[in-house]
Scaffold this active site. Structure first.
Site, PDB file in Angstrom:
ATOM      1  N   LYS A  90     -10.963 129.114  18.292  1.00  0.00           N
ATOM      2  CA  LYS A  90     -10.827 127.663  17.710  1.00  0.00           C
ATOM      3  C   LYS A  90      -9.234 127.451  17.454  1.00  0.00           C
ATOM      4  O   LYS A  90      -8.543 126.300  17.679  1.00  0.00           O
ATOM      5  CB  LYS A  90     -11.431 127.290  16.477  1.00  0.00           C
ATOM      6  CG  LYS A  90     -13.196 127.272  17.043  1.00  0.00           C
ATOM      7  CD  LYS A  90     -13.071 126.421  17.908  1.00  0.00           C
ATOM      8  CE  LYS A  90     -14.535 125.851  18.073  1.00  0.00           C
ATOM      9  NZ  LYS A  90     -15.157 124.800  19.015  1.00  0.00           N
ATOM     10  N   GLU A 112     -14.531 117.342  12.634  1.00  0.00           N
ATOM     11  CA  GLU A 112     -15.999 117.970  12.401  1.00  0.00           C
ATOM     12  C   GLU A 112     -15.784 119.456  12.707  1.00  0.00           C
ATOM     13  O   GLU A 112     -15.022 120.101  13.217  1.00  0.00           O
ATOM     14  CB  GLU A 112     -16.831 117.254  13.387  1.00  0.00           C
ATOM     15  CG  GLU A 112     -16.822 117.940  14.728  1.00  0.00           C
ATOM     16  CD  GLU A 112     -15.320 118.107  15.547  1.00  0.00           C
ATOM     17  OE1 GLU A 112     -15.286 119.162  16.368  1.00  0.00           O
ATOM     18  OE2 GLU A 112     -14.317 117.008  15.399  1.00  0.00           O
ATOM     19  N   SER A 379     -15.970 134.890  22.135  1.00  0.00           N
ATOM     20  CA  SER A 379     -15.231 133.786  21.469  1.00  0.00           C
ATOM     21  C   SER A 379     -15.020 133.761  19.867  1.00  0.00           C
ATOM     22  O   SER A 379     -14.159 133.077  19.458  1.00  0.00           O
ATOM     23  CB  SER A 379     -15.992 132.258  21.767  1.00  0.00           C
ATOM     24  OG  SER A 379     -17.286 132.457  21.357  1.00  0.00           O
TER      25      SER A 379
END
Length: 402
Positions: A90, A112, A379
């Site tokens: 991220k 969010e 990830s």
């Protein structure tokens, strides 16, 4: 394919801007800024600086020798996004978007989050850049991901619970958008996945494409050829499109996305938008979407807080339509099995999101010859999920593989 999205933000039939006129004007300003700075040498150099010295890129490509041997088939490689600062992919996107926000003169960030990894990355990058930060997170996800909530608050973010509906990711997006619209002139909305109205899907892909660029260079160095398969989990789809982006023109590389089958492929028990959804509009864009009889977002579920979203990034829908990517599912039970398998064979604890991709690869590898290569995007790391798994084991809700 390289010309997409088109001028209106569509990937084939998917994408676009389904918004009130005043918000379209804000999106147009964002798109103009993105077009201006994404190729600006000064912006690129600053982004690369933080990627190297803050995020810790490049992330390694790792051959799972023990897991490969246990599966008895293709070689299994992991793109180790779990080793990024903050533990997931991220941060690639939050650094890029906040650098853009600063150039646009914004003072506040709102975002969010589902599993909390995007929220943590946003809070950290906002702290780094001296920006105010508000994170909206579903109340149900706050309970599942208490560690990440504490991390966000430690770094100065205001974490706001979304109390409507199922109180998960979809509601977090709903309520974050509502707060943002109240002060859109001063606030930058930092969307974490490859969803939303144009230009967000293209912008998130741009900042996450570093994953695939590095992976291609690394596999060529290690194996002197491209992989046979790419595998990544798909909720909204940012980690997947980041891996896939640089390989889309390499037709010999098969692309597999993996959605959450949850408790089973019955309504309300999964979040497999590409597998079982139909085209619909949510959060300002059109894509494959799980809908109820009224055409509204249907209830969804996954053991993974980062995958329980009732729609999916529009480029994934396009890739499905043209047959360039294939999309599969993995259940909660399969993800938990993969969660333990990687932990026990390689000493690497995967995020529950990533465990869905791993579960699919574990089914695929034994069907392939030993000279084949599967490259998985790991990830995120599973530290955030350990307490949840321990609680579920103690309550008898799941069982650890023998």
């Amino acid at each position: 394919m390289t010309q997409l999205p088109d001028a209106k933000g569509f990937f084939g039939d998917h994408g676009g801007q389904f918004l009130p006129p005043e918000i379209i004007a804000v999106m147009d300003d964002l798109n103009a800024a993105f077009d201006k700075y994404k190729d600006d040498p000064e912006f690129i150099e600053e982004y690369k600086y933080y990627q190297r010295h803050y995020t810790g890129r490049p992330s390694p490509l790792y051959l799972c020798e023990n897991l490969t041997k246990a599966m008895g088939g293709a070689k299994i490689y992991l793109k180790r996004e779990d080793l990024n600062h903050l533990g997931a992919h991220k941060v690639n996107n939050t650094v890029g978007q906040i650098l853009l926000a600063k150039r646009m003169g914004k003072k506040k960030i709102i975002a969010e989050t589902g599993a909390g990894q995007h929220g943590v990355a946003t809070a950290a990058t906002a702290a780094l850049m001296g920006m105010e930060c508000t994170i909206v997170m579903g109340a149900e996800d706050i309970e599942r991901q208490k560690l990440n909530v504490f991390r966000m608050r430690m770094m100065g973010a205001d974490v706001v619970p979304a109390m409507s509906g199922q109180r998960t990711l979809k509601e977090a997006v709903d309520e974050a958008l509502g707060l943002w619209i109240q002060d859109a002139q001063n606030t930058f909305y930092l969307l974490g996945s490859a969803v939303g109205p144009h230009p967000y899907p293209a912008m998130v892909k741009h900042f996450q494409a570093v994953i695939g660029r590095e992976a291609k260079e690394q596999i060529m160095e290690l194996e002197n050829r491209l992989p046979d398969y790419l595998v990544a989990c798909v909720g909204g789809g940012s980690n997947a499109i980041g891996l896939f982006a640089d390989f889309l023109g390499d037709e010999q590389v098969k692309i597999h996305g993996v959605e959450p089958a949850g408790r089973g492929l019955t309504p309300g028990d999964h979040a497999a938008s590409l597998t079982l959804g139909t085209p619909g509009v949510l959060h300002g864009f059109t894509s494959y979407m799980l809908q109820d009889e009224k055409g509204e977002a249907a209830p969804v579920y996954s053991i993974s807080a980062g995958l329980d979203y009732p729609s999916v990034g529009p480029e994934h829908s396009y890739l499905k339509d043209i047959g360039r990517a294939e999309y599969y599912t993995a259940s909660d039970a399969e993800a938990v099995e993969a969660f333990f398998a990687l932990s026990r064979t390689e000493g690497i604890i995967p995020a529950l999101e990533s465990a869905h991709a791993l579960a699919h690869a574990m089914k695929l590898a034994p069907t392939l010859d030993k000279d084949k290569i599967i490259l998985i995007n790991l990830s995120g790391r599973g530290d955030k999920d350990v307490a949840q798994i321990e609680e579920m084991l103690s309550a008898g809700q799941i069982q650890a593989p023998v």
